[in-house]
Design a protein around this motif. Structure first.
Motif, PDB file in Angstrom:
ATOM      1  N   THR A 125       0.514  -1.193  -0.015  1.00 21.48           N
ATOM      2  CA  THR A 125      -0.098  -0.053   0.095  1.00 21.48           C
ATOM      3  C   THR A 125       0.853   1.523  -0.056  1.00 21.48           C
ATOM      4  OG1 THR A 125      -1.756   1.018   0.944  1.00 21.48           O
ATOM      5  CG2 THR A 125      -0.198   0.014   2.468  1.00 21.48           C
ATOM      6  N   ASN A 126       1.834   1.271   0.781  1.00 19.21           N
ATOM      7  CA  ASN A 126       2.653   2.310   0.716  1.00 19.21           C
ATOM      8  C   ASN A 126       3.429   2.812  -0.484  1.00 19.21           C
ATOM      9  OD1 ASN A 126       2.267   3.205   3.440  1.00 19.21           O
ATOM     10  ND2 ASN A 126       3.959   2.044   4.263  1.00 19.21           N
ATOM     11  N   SER A 127       3.928   1.578  -1.148  1.00 14.17           N
ATOM     12  CA  SER A 127       4.648   1.663  -2.416  1.00 14.17           C
ATOM     13  C   SER A 127       3.868   2.132  -3.578  1.00 14.17           C
ATOM     14  CB  SER A 127       4.766   0.142  -3.025  1.00 14.17           C
ATOM     15  OG  SER A 127       5.864  -0.154  -1.886  1.00 14.17           O
ATOM     16  N   LEU A 128       2.329   1.852  -3.547  1.00 15.31           N
ATOM     17  CA  LEU A 128       1.428   2.295  -4.467  1.00 15.31           C
ATOM     18  C   LEU A 128       1.085   3.849  -4.108  1.00 15.31           C
ATOM     19  CD1 LEU A 128      -0.769  -0.949  -4.713  1.00 15.31           C
ATOM     20  CD2 LEU A 128       0.838   0.040  -6.282  1.00 15.31           C
ATOM     21  N   MET A 129       0.996   4.228  -2.956  1.00 17.37           N
ATOM     22  CA  MET A 129       0.649   5.325  -2.555  1.00 17.37           C
ATOM     23  C   MET A 129       1.567   6.674  -2.839  1.00 17.37           C
ATOM     24  SD  MET A 129       1.348   7.704  -0.079  1.00 17.37           S
ATOM     25  CE  MET A 129       1.893   7.011   1.502  1.00 17.37           C
ATOM     26  N   ASN A 130       3.147   6.051  -2.919  1.00 18.35           N
ATOM     27  CA  ASN A 130       4.061   6.867  -3.291  1.00 18.35           C
ATOM     28  C   ASN A 130       4.362   6.674  -4.590  1.00 18.35           C
ATOM     29  OD1 ASN A 130       5.510   8.070  -0.758  1.00 18.35           O
ATOM     30  ND2 ASN A 130       5.033   6.084  -0.163  1.00 18.35           N
ATOM     31  N   GLY A 131       3.477   6.382  -5.559  1.00 19.48           N
ATOM     32  CA  GLY A 131       3.575   6.443  -7.011  1.00 19.48           C
ATOM     33  C   GLY A 131       4.431   5.303  -7.605  1.00 19.48           C
ATOM     34  N   ILE A 132       4.702   4.533  -6.770  1.00 17.45           N
ATOM     35  CA  ILE A 132       5.548   3.180  -7.504  1.00 17.45           C
ATOM     36  C   ILE A 132       4.396   2.287  -8.192  1.00 17.45           C
ATOM     37  CG2 ILE A 132       6.729   1.132  -7.152  1.00 17.45           C
ATOM     38  CD1 ILE A 132       7.958   2.575  -4.691  1.00 17.45           C
ATOM     39  N   SER A 133       4.534   2.174  -9.264  1.00 20.51           N
ATOM     40  CA  SER A 133       3.790   1.548 -10.193  1.00 20.51           C
ATOM     41  C   SER A 133       3.389  -0.006  -9.498  1.00 20.51           C
ATOM     42  CB  SER A 133       4.241   1.318 -11.810  1.00 20.51           C
ATOM     43  OG  SER A 133       5.221   0.243 -11.710  1.00 20.51           O
ATOM     44  N   GLY A 134       2.376  -0.711 -10.111  1.00  8.61           N
ATOM     45  CA  GLY A 134       2.063  -2.126  -9.653  1.00  8.61           C
ATOM     46  C   GLY A 134       2.878  -3.052 -10.028  1.00  8.61           C
ATOM     47  N   ASP A 135       3.485  -2.762 -11.211  1.00  8.09           N
ATOM     48  CA  ASP A 135       4.418  -3.648 -11.910  1.00  8.09           C
ATOM     49  C   ASP A 135       5.740  -3.652 -11.041  1.00  8.09           C
ATOM     50  OD1 ASP A 135       5.570  -5.469 -13.879  1.00  8.09           O
ATOM     51  OD2 ASP A 135       7.003  -3.821 -14.343  1.00  8.09           O
ATOM     52  N   SER A 136       6.230  -2.399 -10.722  1.00  6.95           N
ATOM     53  CA  SER A 136       7.433  -2.255 -10.007  1.00  6.95           C
ATOM     54  C   SER A 136       7.217  -2.660  -8.551  1.00  6.95           C
ATOM     55  CB  SER A 136       7.911  -0.583  -9.808  1.00  6.95           C
ATOM     56  OG  SER A 136       9.116  -0.502  -9.109  1.00  6.95           O
ATOM     57  N   THR A 137       5.849  -2.684  -8.020  1.00  8.01           N
ATOM     58  CA  THR A 137       5.776  -3.000  -6.557  1.00  8.01           C
ATOM     59  C   THR A 137       5.873  -4.656  -6.567  1.00  8.01           C
ATOM     60  OG1 THR A 137       4.479  -1.251  -5.946  1.00  8.01           O
ATOM     61  CG2 THR A 137       4.027  -3.203  -4.821  1.00  8.01           C
ATOM     62  N   TYR A 138       5.367  -5.150  -7.578  1.00  6.66           N
ATOM     63  CA  TYR A 138       5.429  -6.568  -7.776  1.00  6.66           C
ATOM     64  C   TYR A 138       6.801  -7.195  -8.078  1.00  6.66           C
ATOM     65  CZ  TYR A 138       5.111 -11.166 -10.816  1.00  6.66           C
ATOM     66  OH  TYR A 138       5.384 -12.245 -11.158  1.00  6.66           O
ATOM     67  N   LYS A 139       7.699  -6.397  -8.842  1.00  3.26           N
ATOM     68  CA  LYS A 139       9.118  -6.778  -8.997  1.00  3.26           C
ATOM     69  C   LYS A 139       9.756  -6.700  -7.473  1.00  3.26           C
ATOM     70  CE  LYS A 139       9.345  -5.617 -13.868  1.00  3.26           C
ATOM     71  NZ  LYS A 139       9.896  -4.618 -14.980  1.00  3.26           N
ATOM     72  N   GLY A 140       9.502  -5.856  -6.718  1.00  4.82           N
ATOM     73  CA  GLY A 140      10.039  -5.459  -5.482  1.00  4.82           C
ATOM     74  C   GLY A 140       9.539  -6.653  -4.573  1.00  4.82           C
ATOM     75  N   PHE A 141       8.323  -7.177  -4.629  1.00  2.00           N
ATOM     76  CA  PHE A 141       7.990  -8.441  -3.876  1.00  2.00           C
ATOM     77  C   PHE A 141       8.875  -9.568  -4.058  1.00  2.00           C
ATOM     78  CE2 PHE A 141       4.667  -6.566  -1.608  1.00  2.00           C
ATOM     79  CZ  PHE A 141       3.815  -7.541  -1.094  1.00  2.00           C
ATOM     80  N   ILE A 142       9.100  -9.920  -5.427  1.00  2.00           N
ATOM     81  CA  ILE A 142       9.947 -10.836  -6.004  1.00  2.00           C
ATOM     82  C   ILE A 142      11.528 -10.649  -5.418  1.00  2.00           C
ATOM     83  CG2 ILE A 142      10.950 -12.170  -8.293  1.00  2.00           C
ATOM     84  CD1 ILE A 142       8.267 -11.275  -9.333  1.00  2.00           C
ATOM     85  N   LYS A 143      11.945  -9.618  -5.427  1.00  2.00           N
ATOM     86  CA  LYS A 143      13.299  -9.260  -5.400  1.00  2.00           C
ATOM     87  C   LYS A 143      13.529  -9.496  -3.797  1.00  2.00           C
ATOM     88  CE  LYS A 143      17.467  -7.473  -5.360  1.00  2.00           C
ATOM     89  NZ  LYS A 143      18.760  -8.475  -5.938  1.00  2.00           N
ATOM     90  N   TYR A 144      12.820  -8.827  -2.812  1.00  2.00           N
ATOM     91  CA  TYR A 144      12.758  -9.206  -1.483  1.00  2.00           C
ATOM     92  C   TYR A 144      12.689 -10.882  -1.134  1.00  2.00           C
ATOM     93  CZ  TYR A 144      11.769  -9.051   3.522  1.00  2.00           C
ATOM     94  OH  TYR A 144      11.691  -9.159   4.922  1.00  2.00           O
TER      95      TYR A 144
END
Length: 258
Positions: A125-144
């Motif tokens: 929710t914070n990622s999306l709230m700060n303008g990070i796209s859904g795609d980039s948030t998804y990639k962040g999950f995978i990386k983590y």
């Protein structure tokens, strides 16, 4: 010394849960519960680590008083299960900031001498709230997740899909990007289990289970954030809401650990 771990699930609508069978081993009959038969563990066998944002931290305000963190769901999980549970929630953090502090988490919180370490990852929710796209948030999950397993190959990982929000901080495209993010997760975790909010991947992937909170009938549907029983500011939960969030995640723990 052995401790019986009872994951108490207050399910309003668990559609299809395991039933008692005469073929159930005797030792397991007394651990039977909704959506799983609970095994017996040593308290030294398991560690839960919950990493994420202020929804993990337990942030809420009542009667104009300073923020109260006493209603956090990691404490509720630890109290209910008896399993040591680390609360790494940090207000305002994004998934890419979590990736950046991952080495610190590995070095300071993961106990490699424990048989089963479970990461519960709860931030989008914070990622999306700060303008990070859904795609980039998804990639962040995978990386983590990949980083955790690169350091600790045997860890188990539960992902928590984001609940809705409609406060005045979100960008106009928040819900659109949240749906993009969710559809990517649903594509990876496309097996619905008997417990309706728990999804598994078809093949072994970056995480073991997805908790589909958006499918929950109390805190997950679009508009649920307007229910003042479970939400106080259209983002964060009330104590009752945090309890529900914790119960749903314990459902996923049941599926994962059985």
């Amino acid at each position: 010394m052995k401790y019986k771990i009872f994951f108490f699930i207050a399910f309003i609508s668990c559609f299809s849960c395991k039933k008692y069978s005469e073929n159930t081993p005797v030792i397991e009959k007394k651990h039977q519960g909704c959506c799983g038969i609970y095994p017996e563990y040593s308290i030294n066998d398991i560690q839960f680590i919950v990493d994420g944002n202020s929804l993990v931290q337990g942030y809420y305000v009542t009667n104009g008083l300073p923020p109260d963190l006493s209603g956090n769901y990691p404490d509720y999980i630890e109290t209910t299960t008896g399993v040591p549970t680390e609360n790494l929630g940090y207000g305002g953090i994004t998934i890419w900031q979590m990736v950046g502090r991952g080495t610190y988490v590995d070095n300071n919180y993961v106990n490699d001498s424990i048989g089963t370490v479970v990461f519960i990852v709860d931030e989008a929710t914070n990622s999306l709230m700060n303008g990070i796209s859904g795609d980039s948030t998804y990639k962040g999950f995978i990386k983590y997740c990949q980083d955790r397993r690169a350091t600790h190959p045997n860890v188990k990982i539960i992902l928590v899909a984001p609940t809705p929000r409609s406060d005045n901080l979100i960008p106009i495209n928040f819900e659109t990007e949240r749906q993009i993010f969710l559809q990517k997760l649903y594509s990876d975790f496309n097996i619905k289990t008997d417990c309706y909010i728990v999804r598994k991947p078809t093949v072994k992937t970056y995480a073991d289970i997805l908790v589909d909170l958006p499918a929950d009938s109390l805190i997950g549907y679009v508009g649920a954030e307007n229910d003042t029983v479970f939400y106080w500011d259209k983002v964060h939960h009330t104590p009752a809401g945090y309890k529900i969030r914790g119960e749903r995640i314990m459902t996923a723990l049941n599926v994962l650990l059985n």
